[in-house]
Design an enzyme around this catalytic site. Sequence first.
Site, PDB file in Angstrom:
ATOM      1  CB  SER A 190      47.475 -12.519  33.767  1.00  0.00           C
ATOM      2  OG  SER A 190      46.218 -12.673  33.822  1.00  0.00           O
ATOM      3  CG  ASP A 281      43.596 -19.521  36.054  1.00  0.00           C
ATOM      4  OD1 ASP A 281      42.775 -18.661  36.774  1.00  0.00           O
ATOM      5  OD2 ASP A 281      44.495 -19.035  35.264  1.00  0.00           O
ATOM      6  CG  HIS A 313      45.147 -15.980  37.269  1.00  0.00           C
ATOM      7  ND1 HIS A 313      45.303 -16.370  35.802  1.00  0.00           N
ATOM      8  CD2 HIS A 313      45.501 -14.744  37.077  1.00  0.00           C
ATOM      9  CE1 HIS A 313      45.559 -15.384  35.104  1.00  0.00           C
ATOM     10  NE2 HIS A 313      45.480 -14.234  35.669  1.00  0.00           N
TER      11      HIS A 313
END
Length: 428
Positions: A190, A281, A313
């Site tokens: 991320s 995601d 995610h």
Amino acid sequence: MGCSWDVLSLDGDNIVAVSSSPVDVPHIKYGLLDDKESKSTAWNWLDVPSPTIECSEKVKSLLSSLKFSILKIPVRDVSDSLTKGARKPFEATFVSSKTKRSDPLVVVLHGGPHSVYLASFSKSLAFLSSNGFSLLHVNYRGSLGFGEEALQSLPGKVGSQDVNDVLVAIDHVIDLGLASPSKIAVLGGSHGGFLTTHLIGQAPEKFAAACAKNPVCNLALMVGTSDIPDWCYLEAFGSEGKSIYSEAPSAEDLALFHSKSPISHISKVKTPTLFLLGAKDLRVPISTGLQYARALKEKGVAVKVIVFPNDIHPIDRRRELMEAHSSLWIPRFTNVILAAVPVHPTWMRTIFSSSYRPPTLVGIFEVYTAHINIKPFEYTRPLETAVEISVPYPTRFKTELEESIRGKLLETDIIIIGFAVNIEGHAL
């Protein structure tokens, strides 16, 4: 040395918690006050036996050879515009062997960016540290737990302040003689992937390998497809982003998003990079990672993309497989010979079971991962056309897989892992 604690239950003066550290597996603890009549706040902690958290003697021996410490990293290039809290040193957790040597370094970066690395146990990271890597977990400014001023110093400065903090932390451990400057790898997911891909562009000579999980590579692309476009505005523009947020970004906004993104430094990247992407995601859509990976491939940089078709995610559905790939990619480019490769006999039994039905394959790649004799292999056979094809069941598939493992394995740039498809009416 401190540990990470998670409180499970609280009843009056009784606490049940879990304690762990980067070099200690989790243990359940029961805590009670030493003397309830006095004003003392000293706690007496007792171990609670649990067969689910026991590990082998070999694992205990490997972990006993490791140590960790919390480093205070001074902020470099302090300006008058910084608040007092943003000038304070930030922290990094350093995990290494107890013997005095400069092992290859893996820099581990958390996402958020407003989260924090806790000094807790991680199986995949313990695997790396047990195989001759030192680990540096950087809580760059903007991380939680270091004051509001430090946290608020990052919005508007992503891609610069956080990147510089990581580079300062790396230089700090090198200057202390704790790491070799020639063997450094970086991994993160991320926003940690945002930093990973930024670092290999802004410091292209520094890293031997990189691994990015669902990384934010292009804010200009992400803002129009993510379920948190407001996050893009806040982190790129700072507090001003709240007032100028729009579902239809202007050309000027898109230009700033691009300038803050790792893809703006793509021309300088040389580092072999592994991408781990969740196809479902919504937070950081797969398109940003694929765009960056394709650009690297066009430049001739070593790239591998592994797509998890049914993950979002966090990539939780196939976490063990995701962690295995990241743990094996880094040694490949840092010349480290693994001594403790993880074994997944369940996968092997599943794949070679007489009742196993191989899935219908859709797309241009046919992929399975088999773990044979503790060494992982990837079975990858490109299909000639991008149409739905069923692998004959079961003899030919098993034979082809065994022959592929024994022979030379075929390589592709994108690997798709997952079995969430239907075959002959049976959902796998």
